[in-house]
Scaffold this active site. Structure first.
Site, PDB file in Angstrom:
ATOM      1  N   LYS A 158       8.239  -8.312  -1.702  1.00  0.00           N
ATOM      2  CA  LYS A 158       8.575  -9.743  -1.617  1.00  0.00           C
ATOM      3  C   LYS A 158       8.176 -10.473  -2.889  1.00  0.00           C
ATOM      4  O   LYS A 158       8.969 -11.211  -3.468  1.00  0.00           O
ATOM      5  CB  LYS A 158       7.844 -10.406  -0.433  1.00  0.00           C
ATOM      6  CG  LYS A 158       8.320  -9.991   0.916  1.00  0.00           C
ATOM      7  CD  LYS A 158       7.612 -10.760   2.020  1.00  0.00           C
ATOM      8  CE  LYS A 158       6.129 -10.562   2.012  1.00  0.00           C
ATOM      9  NZ  LYS A 158       5.688  -9.188   2.251  1.00  0.00           N
ATOM     10  N   GLU A 209      -2.067 -16.414  -0.605  1.00  0.00           N
ATOM     11  CA  GLU A 209      -1.766 -15.100  -1.175  1.00  0.00           C
ATOM     12  C   GLU A 209      -2.905 -14.669  -2.103  1.00  0.00           C
ATOM     13  O   GLU A 209      -3.922 -15.312  -2.184  1.00  0.00           O
ATOM     14  CB  GLU A 209      -0.430 -15.153  -1.927  1.00  0.00           C
ATOM     15  CG  GLU A 209       0.766 -15.017  -1.007  1.00  0.00           C
ATOM     16  CD  GLU A 209       0.843 -13.667  -0.301  1.00  0.00           C
ATOM     17  OE1 GLU A 209       0.776 -12.629  -0.976  1.00  0.00           O
ATOM     18  OE2 GLU A 209       0.953 -13.654   0.932  1.00  0.00           O
ATOM     19  N   ARG A 210      -2.698 -13.573  -2.833  1.00  0.00           N
ATOM     20  CA  ARG A 210      -3.769 -13.035  -3.679  1.00  0.00           C
ATOM     21  C   ARG A 210      -3.912 -13.855  -4.957  1.00  0.00           C
ATOM     22  O   ARG A 210      -2.924 -14.178  -5.602  1.00  0.00           O
ATOM     23  CB  ARG A 210      -3.460 -11.576  -4.040  1.00  0.00           C
ATOM     24  CG  ARG A 210      -3.361 -10.702  -2.821  1.00  0.00           C
ATOM     25  CD  ARG A 210      -2.630  -9.401  -3.120  1.00  0.00           C
ATOM     26  NE  ARG A 210      -2.258  -8.722  -1.878  1.00  0.00           N
ATOM     27  CZ  ARG A 210      -1.212  -9.035  -1.123  1.00  0.00           C
ATOM     28  NH1 ARG A 210      -0.418 -10.035  -1.493  1.00  0.00           N
ATOM     29  NH2 ARG A 210      -0.959  -8.373  -0.017  1.00  0.00           N
TER      30      ARG A 210
END
Length: 464
Positions: free
Chosen positions: A154, A180-181
């Site tokens: 993604k 997210e990261r």
């Protein structure tokens, strides 16, 4: 400015007691004196007590601390000063490049544009990715979802879209990193910097390590900045065409689930918050195009356990114009981008929008792939030799089509060593038209793997 005091702290949820005559409104921002912590009012419990959610860490807070009401919702800086900067949920810079130089601020809670103000568009947005342009074309001012489980690409797909669209598109972009990261946020910043488009992007991050209140609101912060760019009129009274990237919309829902449980609401299906559809609607209804400007949004949607019927991705589906579904089976067979050509859809794939030729080729490609899918069981049991001649032809062409859908990405160049390819829509249509007509039946299928246009296939076949 009314003030109260903290009477209870449970994780990210804090109860504050005010005088009965000066209770703050729902969604008002409160400031804990002597700290950087901002709270947002979620519920009024009666007797002057409000239940709030913290927008940052609650470490070091204790009962009895004084809290001051700002009498307004959280507001964030907007305008050109935000471009090239990384900000948090409250609009504070986190890139150590000094304060954001703007006086202009907007509240993150706003009404969506009315029916009268909205405008639909059918202009196509070319991405340069063959499978997307052919089977699930994007519209300017539309909403696109990239659906996929863990590790099917993604973020890489989104980065490639940003690379292809944001660089070619002279307008402004806003990137909201939701839960997210941090590493990916860092990579994104450097990617934009290296390609000299940093001065056209505003970045808002509320990553995985942040408390749920922060992750729940960071998407609204990014959206508020995008709305301002869309609505800001130039000398001709026109707004702008803005790109909004959200990675990942599922984490927004997840933060809502965490907050909902902390606020004591009864969970609904699969443990999600009972207000799931409404919360998603509040965000998605604001991501829209008006008569003066447009917001084109591309959102990554994590699919828990690869189950598209999970309430979170299922709720997201309803709001989108195009859905790009990433498949683990396709990824495991080594075809990247791992986009499922039979599951991905777009409202733009209509002869009145894309033209008769494009529509017919797209549908013919899907027919061939669908027939191949049906024949796979027979092949597994009886082998290829038992098939009729025309079915054998379908299989050979389908395998070539599958491989031709693969494409080297610019953003993956550092890992693969293969230079990225951007294929114009005309080239894509020409290639698949020839494939379906049998013009390339003599070319071995490995020549179609990881190339750009059809001319590269022919050149590669000559070397084999």
């Amino acid at each position: 400015m009314s003030s109260g005091r903290i009477i209870q702290i449970i994780g990210a949820v804090i109860d504050v007691e005010f005088e009965r005559t000066s209770v703050p409104k729902i969604y008002d921002a409160l400031q804990v004196d002597g700290t950087e912590t901002t709270l947002e009012v979620q519920q009024q419990l009666g007797d002057g007590v409000v239940r709030t959610i913290a927008m940052g860490s609650t470490e070091g807070l204790k009962r009895g601390l004084t809290v001051t009401s700002t009498n307004a919702p959280i507001s964030v800086p907007v305008g050109t000063a935000t471009l090239g900067r990384i900000m948090d949920v409250l609009g504070r810079p986190i890139d150590e490049a000094g304060p954001v130089a703007t006086e202009e601020r907007l509240p993150i809670h706003r009404q969506a544009p009315s029916y009268a103000e909205q405008a639909a568009s059918t202009d196509l947005l070319e991405t340069g990715i063959k499978v997307i342009d052919l089977l699930c074309p994007f519209a300017k001012g539309g909403k696109v979802g990239l659906f996929g489980g863990a590790g099917v690409g993604k973020t890489v797909n989104m980065m490639e879209l940003i690379n292809n669209i944001a660089k070619a598109h002279s307008g402004l972009s806003v990137f909201a990193g939701v839960g997210e990261r941090t590493r990916e946020g860092n990579d994104f910043y450097h990617e934009m910097k290296d390609s000299n488009v940093l001065d056209k992007v505003a970045m808002v991050y509320g990553q995985m390590n942040e408390p749920p209140g922060n992750r729940l609101r960071v998407a609204l912060t990014g959206l508020t900045m995008a709305e301002y760019f869309r609505d800001e009129k130039d000398e001709n009274g026109k707004g702008r065409d803005v790109l909004l990237f959200v990675d990942n919309i599922y984490r927004y829902t997840l933060a809502g689930t965490e907050v909902s449980a902390l606020l004591g609401r009864m969970p609904s299906a699969v443990g999600y918050q009972p207000t799931l559809a409404e919360e998603m609607g509040v965000l998605q209804e604001r991501i829209t195009s008006t008569k003066s400007g447009s917001i084109t949004s591309i959102q990554a949607v994590y699919v828990p356990a690869d189950d598209l019927t999970d309430p979170s991705p299922a709720t997201t589906f309803a709001h989108l114009d195009a859905t790009v579904v990433l498949s683990r089976d396709i990824a495991s067979s080594g075809i990247y981008p791992a986009i499922d050509p039979l599951d991905s859809t777009s409202r733009q794939l209509d002869p009145l929008v894309v033209g008769q030729e494009h529509y017919e080729i797209a549908r013919a490609v899907q027919n061939v792939l669908q027939r191949y899918k049906e024949l796979k069981d027979i092949i597994a049991i009886l082998g290829m030799d038992e098939l009729a001649e025309e079915d054998k032809l379908v299989v050979y062409r389908a395998r070539k089509i599958q491989r031709f859908f693969s494409q080297p990405f610019h953003v993956a160049e550092v890992f693969t060593g293969a230079p990225g390819k951007l294929v114009p829509l005309k080239e894509t249509i020409r290639g698949f038209k020839g494939l379906l007509a049998g013009e390339y039946d003599h070319i071995p299928e490995q020549a179609f793997y990881m190339v750009g246009g059809i001319d590269e296939v022919i050149a590669k076949a000559e070397k084999l």
